[in-house]
Design a protein around this motif. Structure first.
Motif, PDB file in Angstrom:
ATOM      1  N   ARG A  89     116.789 -54.897  63.423  1.00  0.00           N
ATOM      2  CA  ARG A  89     116.944 -56.257  63.964  1.00  0.00           C
ATOM      3  C   ARG A  89     116.324 -57.287  63.029  1.00  0.00           C
ATOM      4  O   ARG A  89     116.877 -58.375  62.846  1.00  0.00           O
ATOM      5  N   GLU A  90     115.169 -56.948  62.437  1.00  0.00           N
ATOM      6  CA  GLU A  90     114.534 -57.877  61.494  1.00  0.00           C
ATOM      7  C   GLU A  90     115.469 -58.167  60.317  1.00  0.00           C
ATOM      8  O   GLU A  90     115.617 -59.319  59.903  1.00  0.00           O
ATOM      9  N   GLN A  92     118.734 -57.862  60.262  1.00  0.00           N
ATOM     10  CA  GLN A  92     119.882 -58.607  60.742  1.00  0.00           C
ATOM     11  C   GLN A  92     119.559 -60.100  60.880  1.00  0.00           C
ATOM     12  O   GLN A  92     120.368 -60.945  60.527  1.00  0.00           O
ATOM     13  N   VAL A  93     118.359 -60.394  61.364  1.00  0.00           N
ATOM     14  CA  VAL A  93     117.941 -61.788  61.516  1.00  0.00           C
ATOM     15  C   VAL A  93     117.844 -62.459  60.148  1.00  0.00           C
ATOM     16  O   VAL A  93     118.326 -63.576  59.949  1.00  0.00           O
ATOM     17  N   ARG A  94     117.237 -61.766  59.179  1.00  0.00           N
ATOM     18  CA  ARG A  94     117.100 -62.325  57.825  1.00  0.00           C
ATOM     19  C   ARG A  94     118.478 -62.587  57.211  1.00  0.00           C
ATOM     20  O   ARG A  94     118.689 -63.591  56.566  1.00  0.00           O
ATOM     21  N   SER A  96     121.325 -63.132  58.818  1.00  0.00           N
ATOM     22  CA  SER A  96     122.013 -64.213  59.514  1.00  0.00           C
ATOM     23  C   SER A  96     121.402 -65.578  59.186  1.00  0.00           C
ATOM     24  O   SER A  96     122.076 -66.597  59.258  1.00  0.00           O
ATOM     25  N   GLU A  97     120.125 -65.614  58.815  1.00  0.00           N
ATOM     26  CA  GLU A  97     119.475 -66.873  58.445  1.00  0.00           C
ATOM     27  C   GLU A  97     119.776 -67.281  57.014  1.00  0.00           C
ATOM     28  O   GLU A  97     119.545 -68.417  56.634  1.00  0.00           O
ATOM     29  N   SER A  98     120.293 -66.362  56.221  1.00  0.00           N
ATOM     30  CA  SER A  98     120.570 -66.656  54.799  1.00  0.00           C
ATOM     31  C   SER A  98     121.794 -67.490  54.609  1.00  0.00           C
ATOM     32  O   SER A  98     122.670 -67.612  55.306  1.00  0.00           O
TER      33      SER A  98
END
Length: 98
Positions: A89-90, A92-94, A96-98
């Motif tokens: 999940r970490e 995936q979050v990184r 999606s924030e890129s």
């Protein structure tokens, strides 16, 4: 034994080319999984009966397949599962924030 014979150590039949053995080794995967026609199985069995290097590779493939199958049936401990899922999940979050 000459160096040209070294690749066929243990062969009890006529000289077999490396290409022939390579062809049999490709079939071994299907043989182990029972995905060959019976006539083809007979041919592979006959080759394995006379070719020690191929028989050794067959035994190794069968052992590896057995170990992998056994390993795949085991479940990871719940704590490990949760840590891995958290890391996924970490990432995936990184992403999606890129």
């Amino acid at each position: 034994m000459s160096t040209s014979d070294a690749g066929h150590a243990g062969h009890t039949h006529d000289e077999v080319s490396e290409r022939e053995c390579a062809d049999y080794l490709e079939q071994i995967v299907y043989f182990i999984d029972n995905e060959l026609a019976e006539a083809d199985c007979d041919v592979v069995r006959a080759h394995l009966d006379t070719c020690n290097p191929c028989l050794e590779k067959y035994d190794l493939q069968r052992t590896v397949k057995s170990v992998v199958a056994r390993s795949c049936s085991e479940a990871a401990p719940e704590e490990l599962r949760q840590r891995v899922m958290f890391r996924i999940r970490e990432v995936q979050v990184r992403i999606s924030e890129s």
